[in-house]
Design a protein around this motif. Structure first.
Motif, PDB file in Angstrom:
ATOM      1  N   VAL A   1     -82.506  -2.414 -20.095  1.00 51.24           N
ATOM      2  CA  VAL A   1     -83.147  -1.861 -18.900  1.00 51.24           C
ATOM      3  C   VAL A   1     -82.225  -0.837 -18.268  1.00 51.24           C
ATOM      4  N   GLY A   2     -82.824   0.112 -17.563  1.00 50.21           N
ATOM      5  CA  GLY A   2     -82.057   1.083 -16.802  1.00 50.21           C
ATOM      6  C   GLY A   2     -81.773   0.570 -15.406  1.00 50.21           C
ATOM      7  N   SER A   3     -80.949   1.303 -14.693  1.00 49.95           N
ATOM      8  CA  SER A   3     -80.557   0.872 -13.350  1.00 49.95           C
ATOM      9  C   SER A   3     -81.737   0.806 -12.391  1.00 49.95           C
ATOM     10  N   ASP A   4     -82.783   1.594 -12.661  1.00 47.60           N
ATOM     11  CA  ASP A   4     -83.930   1.600 -11.761  1.00 47.60           C
ATOM     12  C   ASP A   4     -84.808   0.370 -11.927  1.00 47.60           C
ATOM     13  N   ALA A   5     -84.517  -0.458 -12.942  1.00 48.78           N
ATOM     14  CA  ALA A   5     -85.338  -1.645 -13.190  1.00 48.78           C
ATOM     15  C   ALA A   5     -84.581  -2.939 -12.916  1.00 48.78           C
ATOM     16  N   VAL A   6     -83.388  -2.847 -12.338  1.00 45.41           N
ATOM     17  CA  VAL A   6     -82.598  -4.035 -12.006  1.00 45.41           C
ATOM     18  C   VAL A   6     -82.475  -4.115 -10.489  1.00 45.41           C
ATOM     19  N   TYR A   7     -82.832  -5.272  -9.934  1.00 46.04           N
ATOM     20  CA  TYR A   7     -82.803  -5.474  -8.478  1.00 46.04           C
ATOM     21  C   TYR A   7     -81.791  -6.566  -8.170  1.00 46.04           C
ATOM     22  N   PHE A   8     -80.773  -6.184  -7.414  1.00 44.89           N
ATOM     23  CA  PHE A   8     -79.642  -7.072  -7.156  1.00 44.89           C
ATOM     24  C   PHE A   8     -79.682  -7.576  -5.724  1.00 44.89           C
ATOM     25  N   LYS A   9     -79.474  -8.880  -5.560  1.00 42.03           N
ATOM     26  CA  LYS A   9     -79.415  -9.483  -4.225  1.00 42.03           C
ATOM     27  C   LYS A   9     -78.297 -10.510  -4.190  1.00 42.03           C
ATOM     28  N   GLN A  10     -77.692 -10.635  -3.046  1.00 39.79           N
ATOM     29  CA  GLN A  10     -76.669 -11.657  -2.843  1.00 39.79           C
ATOM     30  C   GLN A  10     -77.283 -12.805  -2.068  1.00 39.79           C
ATOM     31  N   ARG A  11     -77.201 -13.973  -2.636  1.00 43.08           N
ATOM     32  CA  ARG A  11     -77.864 -15.147  -2.065  1.00 43.08           C
ATOM     33  C   ARG A  11     -76.842 -15.991  -1.322  1.00 43.08           C
ATOM     34  N   ARG A  12     -77.060 -16.129  -0.022  1.00 39.30           N
ATOM     35  CA  ARG A  12     -76.163 -16.910   0.810  1.00 39.30           C
ATOM     36  C   ARG A  12     -76.891 -18.131   1.350  1.00 39.30           C
ATOM     37  N   ARG A  13     -76.144 -19.020   1.951  1.00 37.19           N
ATOM     38  CA  ARG A  13     -76.724 -20.224   2.532  1.00 37.19           C
ATOM     39  C   ARG A  13     -77.817 -19.825   3.519  1.00 37.19           C
ATOM     40  N   GLN A  14     -79.014 -20.382   3.358  1.00 30.21           N
ATOM     41  CA  GLN A  14     -80.154 -19.996   4.183  1.00 30.21           C
ATOM     42  C   GLN A  14     -80.078 -20.630   5.556  1.00 30.21           C
ATOM     43  N   ARG A  15     -80.433 -19.833   6.544  1.00 28.82           N
ATOM     44  CA  ARG A  15     -80.441 -20.303   7.922  1.00 28.82           C
ATOM     45  C   ARG A  15     -81.773 -19.938   8.554  1.00 28.82           C
TER      46      ARG A  15
ATOM     47  N   VAL B   1     -76.804  -1.940  -8.558  1.00 26.08           N
ATOM     48  CA  VAL B   1     -76.959  -1.679  -9.988  1.00 26.08           C
ATOM     49  C   VAL B   1     -76.935  -0.175 -10.256  1.00 26.08           C
ATOM     50  N   LEU B   2     -77.552   0.591  -9.373  1.00 27.63           N
ATOM     51  CA  LEU B   2     -77.545   2.043  -9.512  1.00 27.63           C
ATOM     52  C   LEU B   2     -76.112   2.579  -9.471  1.00 27.63           C
ATOM     53  N   TYR B   3     -75.315   2.081  -8.530  1.00 23.36           N
ATOM     54  CA  TYR B   3     -73.927   2.537  -8.417  1.00 23.36           C
ATOM     55  C   TYR B   3     -73.129   2.134  -9.657  1.00 23.36           C
ATOM     56  N   ARG B   4     -73.369   0.918 -10.135  1.00 26.80           N
ATOM     57  CA  ARG B   4     -72.647   0.487 -11.333  1.00 26.80           C
ATOM     58  C   ARG B   4     -73.033   1.357 -12.519  1.00 26.80           C
ATOM     59  N   SER B   5     -74.297   1.661 -12.650  1.00 28.85           N
ATOM     60  CA  SER B   5     -74.749   2.501 -13.749  1.00 28.85           C
ATOM     61  C   SER B   5     -74.155   3.902 -13.639  1.00 28.85           C
ATOM     62  N   LEU B   6     -74.050   4.405 -12.420  1.00 29.70           N
ATOM     63  CA  LEU B   6     -73.433   5.717 -12.210  1.00 29.70           C
ATOM     64  C   LEU B   6     -71.974   5.697 -12.655  1.00 29.70           C
ATOM     65  N   GLY B   7     -71.226   4.646 -12.260  1.00 25.59           N
ATOM     66  CA  GLY B   7     -69.826   4.554 -12.651  1.00 25.59           C
ATOM     67  C   GLY B   7     -69.642   4.497 -14.156  1.00 25.59           C
ATOM     68  N   LEU B   8     -70.483   3.719 -14.841  1.00 18.68           N
ATOM     69  CA  LEU B   8     -70.400   3.629 -16.297  1.00 18.68           C
ATOM     70  C   LEU B   8     -70.698   4.978 -16.944  1.00 18.68           C
ATOM     71  N   MET B   9     -71.719   5.665 -16.429  1.00 15.19           N
ATOM     72  CA  MET B   9     -72.086   6.959 -17.007  1.00 15.19           C
ATOM     73  C   MET B   9     -70.962   7.979 -16.821  1.00 15.19           C
ATOM     74  N   LEU B  10     -70.313   7.965 -15.648  1.00 17.07           N
ATOM     75  CA  LEU B  10     -69.224   8.914 -15.404  1.00 17.07           C
ATOM     76  C   LEU B  10     -68.106   8.716 -16.422  1.00 17.07           C
ATOM     77  N   LYS B  11     -67.724   7.464 -16.674  1.00 16.02           N
ATOM     78  CA  LYS B  11     -66.638   7.194 -17.613  1.00 16.02           C
ATOM     79  C   LYS B  11     -67.034   7.538 -19.046  1.00 16.02           C
ATOM     80  N   ARG B  12     -68.306   7.336 -19.348  1.00 11.21           N
ATOM     81  CA  ARG B  12     -68.771   7.595 -20.711  1.00 11.21           C
ATOM     82  C   ARG B  12     -68.928   9.089 -20.986  1.00 11.21           C
ATOM     83  N   CYS B  13     -69.367   9.847 -19.982  1.00 13.77           N
ATOM     84  CA  CYS B  13     -69.760  11.245 -20.219  1.00 13.77           C
ATOM     85  C   CYS B  13     -68.831  12.291 -19.609  1.00 13.77           C
TER      86      CYS B  13
END
Length: 704
Positions: A474-488, A325-337
């Protein structure tokens, strides 16, 4: 002409070779982690003062035999140390490398020191003392095969220590690595044409300070008061003073033409440190530092410049889940600013580069200490299409869900709930809101089939991230991203990070601690909210047993509901401690409530004499642990588990058995002696109504 070797970090040898040539060195030749060159002493001194990239500058005395310790000793004694070490001077020996006979660097350094000290004592009658921290003369030995390269370290200390940085953040960039990043990014050319330099995640300000030193033609070593050459017996003070005078004149002229630079960081502490560092470098009037989140950046006033930054990475941040999320927010900010600017982004997590939403036209490998990093070079184009337009269907659905479920949650007194549950096949996400004292968003992406184009999936995810931050505010510091895969084998309980940050949320009068970063789950299963409410409503005067208790949220509800005693059993000490903190948070903990670290199957066998009126059994789908005998499979073992619980259940008691195995089938024949009622539909909350198979729940009691 004397021979020298300048050491450097891996990956920047070519840059250092160019720099040494510009400083006047001849016969320049690159090697691994350094560059060899010839120079007179004036050029060697200039390299110590002006090199932005070198770590050390070594005056090479030659190669000597080092077949074993004795030959190393005699070879070192054959050199004229009186020519290099003055009377009453202190020394230190840095020894690197090993061979078949000399395998310990400390032993090698001792033999070299003995040889030097013995020679000087025999010649002068006095011996030099050793000062490993701040010697007058530092001797460098590099052992390779049966030879040792012997040098005097004219730098005396690592040249990355410029003298302006007394405080720093976690895992900071070394100053010479920051200089290498700027050179790779073409900063001198940008500065020459009047462009600006910005860093939106500046930390302690190293990239900006190095950029300012470069643009203002300031010698990076001008703040250092002492070098190794100052204690060397052949030191020429007149040459050094002339170099210092010249550097001061160039600094004064350069500062008058230096363009303003800008650094932002979300941490007020980092901004304070960056300002102090810039002040010590004499640059506080030329670099503007301000506390600012990525989302709060305003478009740059300058039309041309370089944005350079080193985003946090997992080892440094601790919160791995927050990085996409931080990287995505950085990319959006770069294009905007920063449309029309160039960007150079150093990442220790190259797999996150696609989240920037920009294609790097080239990259370089650099090393931040032992960490291999990629420096991504991008040309920033203005974002022409609104993100919400790209993900219009997703945006519309999420907006409607926020309105409907938000109203429901407020009515129910719920702080945390699921606001999107893979509603649209193209956006296979689960989005959970945790409001508490501040809104956080827990975002999970379900693993896509192999047939889905990876680039298209990444593009959709990037668009979704932007929509989520916009609509949920919310800002990027308040979003927590996880990829959920088949549990083993219970991998959902494995630790992902070590941030250790817990937050407090509320649910119908109870308060729970959650952790967004360290595990796949947060410590609170939102779909079990009605089950917890049922337990609270049925617990009055009943002895309560919580098996596979996880963080003890069901225990909190039982005790809140009037359970006079409880036993909370889990194999994990981490989760039992968490459970106890949850009870303490609600001011419900006392001696009547037990916490037991044990294998549940074994605990059931060992405690058949105990009796409980209300039991909650919520086993993992599959589990294997060193503390268990064998493995646990809920489909295979549920009959055995339920029999064990029913042996402890009082005559009028009830067992709640829950599982999230979607294909689960209860063995009615194996459990025919009990009364079993499927209450799954009654335990699916409003925010999981689209997914009624999220769990199955059964109420089991002794037959009348």
């Amino acid at each position: 002409m004397p021979k020298f070797f300048a050491t450097a970090a891996l990956g920047i040898e070519d840059l250092l070779a160019n720099e040494l040539t510009e400083l006047g060195a001849t016969d320049v030749h690159s090697a691994r982690a350094g560059v060899g060159f010839n120079a007179d002493m004036a050029v060697a001194y200039r390299v110590c003062l002006w090199s932005r990239l070198a770590s050390r500058v070594l005056l090479q005395l030659g190669d000597v035999a080092a077949i074993d310790a004795d030959s190393l000793y005699s070879s070192i004694q054959s050199l004229d140390w009186q020519a290099h070490i003055g009377d009453n001077a202190t020394i230190a020996v840095d020894f690197l490398g090993q061979n078949n006979a000399i395998t310990n660097t400390q032993f090698g350094a001792q033999k070299v020191k003995d040889a030097i000290v013995d020679q000087l004592r025999q010649g002068r009658g006095t011996r030099p003392t050793v000062d490993t921290d701040n010697p007058d003369v530092r001797i460098n030995i590099y052992l390779h095969a049966d030879n040792a390269s012997v040098s005097i370290d004219l730098s005396g200390h690592s040249l990355h220590r410029r003298g302006y940085r007394s405080e720093q953040g976690q895992a900071p960039l070394k100053e010479n690595l920051a200089a290498a990043i700027l050179l790779r990014a073409g900063w001198p050319t940008v500065a020459e044409r009047g462009g600006s330099l910005h860093d939106p995640m500046c930390g302690s300000g190293t990239l900006l300070i190095e950029g300012a030193l470069m643009a203002a033609d300031i010698a990076p070593g001008l703040l250092c008061e002492r070098y190794g050459l100052h204690g060397w017996r052949q030191y020429d003070a007149a040459i050094w003073q002339s170099l210092i005078d010249e550097a001061r004149q160039r600094r004064d002229a350069g500062l008058r033409r230096l363009m303003p630079m800008q650094g932002h960081d979300i941490s007020a502490d980092m901004i304070r440190i960056a300002r102090a560092n810039a002040g010590r470098a004499g640059l506080d009037q030329h670099i503007e530092f301000a506390r600012c989140a990525l989302e709060e950046n305003q478009p740059a006033a300058a039309s041309d410049g370089l944005l350079v930054t080193n985003p946090p990475y997992g080892e440094r941040l601790g919160d791995i889940a927050a990085l996409p999320v931080l990287y995505r927010s950085l990319g959006l900010m770069l294009k905007r600013c920063y449309a029309g600017w160039s960007a150079a982004i150093l990442t220790g997590e190259p797999q996150l580069a696609p989240f920037l939403g920009m294609r790097a036209h080239k990259s370089h490998t650099l090393y931040n200490g032992a960490l291999k990093c990629k420096l991504l070079h991008c040309e920033i184009a203005e974002q022409s299409v609104a993100v919400t337009t790209v993900a219009a269907d997703f945006s519309n659905r999420l907006r409607k869900n926020i309105k409907r479920l938000g109203r429901w949650a407020r009515h129910e007194g719920i702080d945390c709930y699921r606001v999107y549950d893979a509603d649209l096949p193209e956006y296979n996400l689960a989005i959970d809101i945790y409001d508490g004292d501040r809104r956080h968003v827990h975002l999970q992406e379900f693993e896509a089939p192999a047939s889905v184009d990876e680039r298209k999936a990444q593009a959709r995810l990037n668009a979704a991230l932007a929509v989520i931050m916009e609509l949920l505010e919310v800002g990027s510091d308040a979003v927590y991203f996880k990829q959920r895969r088949r549990q083993r084998g219970g991998t959902q309980y494995e630790k992902l990070a070590a941030g250790g940050h817990q937050h407090i949320v509320s649910e119908t009068g109870n308060r729970f601690l959650v952790n967004f970063s360290d595990y796949l789950d947060t410590g609170l299963f939102l779909d079990h909210r009605p089950v917890r409410r049922y337990i609270q409503q049925r617990a009055q005067g009943r002895r309560f047993l919580n098996l596979f208790a996880y963080t003890g949220t069901a225990t909190v509800c039982a005790v809140r509901g009037g359970a006079p005693s409880s036993v909370t059993v889990d194999m994990s000490k981490t989760y039992l401690d968490w459970a106890q903190r949850n009870l303490l948070l609600n001011e419900l903990a006392d001696r009547r409530h037990e916490y037991v670290q044990a294998d549940v199957l074994q605990w059931l066998r060992d405690n058949r004499q105990r009796q409980f009126d209300l039991i909650f059994l919520d086993p993992p789908t599959f589990s294997r642990s060193k503390r268990m005998q064998g493995s646990l499979d809920v489909q295979r073992d549920h009959v055995h588990l339920i029999h064990g619980c029913m042996n402890l259940l009082a005559a009028q008691g009830e067992l709640l058995f829950s599982t999230n195995l979607r294909q689960f089938r209860i063995d009615q024949a194996g459990l025919a002696q009990y009364h079993i009622e499927d209450i799954s539909q009654q335990t699916i909350p409003e925010d999981f109504a689209r997914n009624p198979r999220i769990h199955k729940c059964f109420r089991i009691s002794h037959s009348a």
